[in-house]
Enzyme design. Sequence first.
Site, PDB file in Angstrom:
ATOM      1  NE  ARG A 109     -63.068 -19.388 -20.728  1.00  0.00           N
ATOM      2  CZ  ARG A 109     -62.601 -20.032 -20.628  1.00  0.00           C
ATOM      3  NH1 ARG A 109     -61.796 -19.279 -20.472  1.00  0.00           N
ATOM      4  NH2 ARG A 109     -62.667 -21.634 -20.146  1.00  0.00           N
TER       5      ARG A 109
ATOM      6  CE1 TYR B 179     -68.809 -20.312 -18.120  1.00  0.00           C
ATOM      7  CE2 TYR B 179     -66.469 -19.643 -19.064  1.00  0.00           C
ATOM      8  CZ  TYR B 179     -67.841 -19.422 -18.784  1.00  0.00           C
ATOM      9  OH  TYR B 179     -68.712 -19.366 -19.853  1.00  0.00           O
TER      10      TYR B 179
ATOM     11  CB  CYS C  84     -64.766  -0.438  -9.197  1.00  0.00           C
ATOM     12  SG  CYS C  84     -64.403   1.018 -10.298  1.00  0.00           S
TER      13      CYS C  84
END
Length: 419
Positions: A317, A321, A348
């Site tokens: 998330r 977002y 990475c």
Amino acid sequence: MTAGLNPEGGLTIGGVDICDAVLEHGTPTFFYDRKHLITRAQEAATAFDSGTSYASKAFLCRAMAKLMHDAGLFLDVASGGEAFTALDAGVPGARCVLHGNNKSLGELRYALENGFHRIVVDCIEEIERIELLNERYGFIAQVLVRVNPGVEAHTHEFIQTGQDDSKFGFSLSSGAAEAAVARIRNSPAISLVGVHMHIGSQIFETSSFRKAIETIAPFFLPLGLTELVVGGGLGVPYINDEPTLTIADWASEVRQAARDAGISPNVRLIAEPGRVIAGPAAVTVYRVGAIKPMPADTPTGERNYLSVNGGMSDNPRPVLYGSGYEAFLPRDVLAERNTPFRIVGKHCESGDVVVRDAWLPESTIVGDLVATPVTGAYGYSMASNYNRVPKPPVVFCYDGVAQTVVRRQTYEDLLSLDV
Ligand SMILES: *Cc1c(COP(=O)(O)O)cnc(C)c1O
């Protein structure tokens, strides 16, 4: 809901000492408060009318499907895989609702074979597929038509779904919704039961739901249908000072808005909460592996990078977002959080951030456990195996018991699809 402190000030959930539980379950691990899940589900089932469902995409496994079913909710599934999980958990098809904006013939057939309660039709192609299945097998689908009311909820663009330009549903303003209803009503394969809308997610203003109901009422009323589904989307606080809205407040706003719009009390008002049930019910516990100080003359000022043993693979998330989270030390929950850190994962990617602007106690050291709360929704369900990092386990805590409901992935699991 059941979070508390042990005598040393350490975190307990459902009577489980989390620092002890980590010795057995390892890190990272999702610890859920089972009572929290049950209570929120029961609240939703009570506040809205029969047919109210848990949006399983927020977090699903067999134990979760069963818990939501036992708490009185239907299961909203948006793919064959979610449907399979719910049925395998023992949820009857008659308690399942099929969603999605591109349901395949196979998914529709699976739902119809299993006697799904409702299918929420999202496009003309799905109507044609249902008709094909009717011709072949005689299924009659109980359908809701998904209407896009053209209401913009105040939320992130990627999780907004109700504005006019959207891949979801039949647009109200263009006349597509009306045409879809006419098409469905002409179909011998389909019984139209109601109208569905879902205006987005992480919504903090219940006025957005009122606006959507006001907008859809003139379309809904003449149809004489008995179900109106207002979707999910109630927001939860992820960071300090975000508001907490209750399911009861949401339901009363929806009911009042429906009355004000002239919708009969005989119409079933149904919701599909996901995040508000699962999100605040869990914490993710990581282990700190490295702390890298940044000098004060870096552009962002003095800040320490704190690397944990998970990241965007268990919580995408922040990357998707830009979502914020809090963080704290399970060993000393109330310790003053006075030192800024950027909590990063082990992947990475420079963008692999868990908490961009975290505050932790000055005493935080390598080897400590760090917990991020409110990770119960769209964390595990969006988890990946990026960098071939195995997915964490899911543990339900209750009555002093830490019950593994999804085990940790192994390296062998990672190879299990290679042929
Ligand atoms: C995602 C979704 C929900 C649940 O949304 P939350 O914000 O998690 O409550 C409900 N209904 C539909 C159709 C959805 O797509």
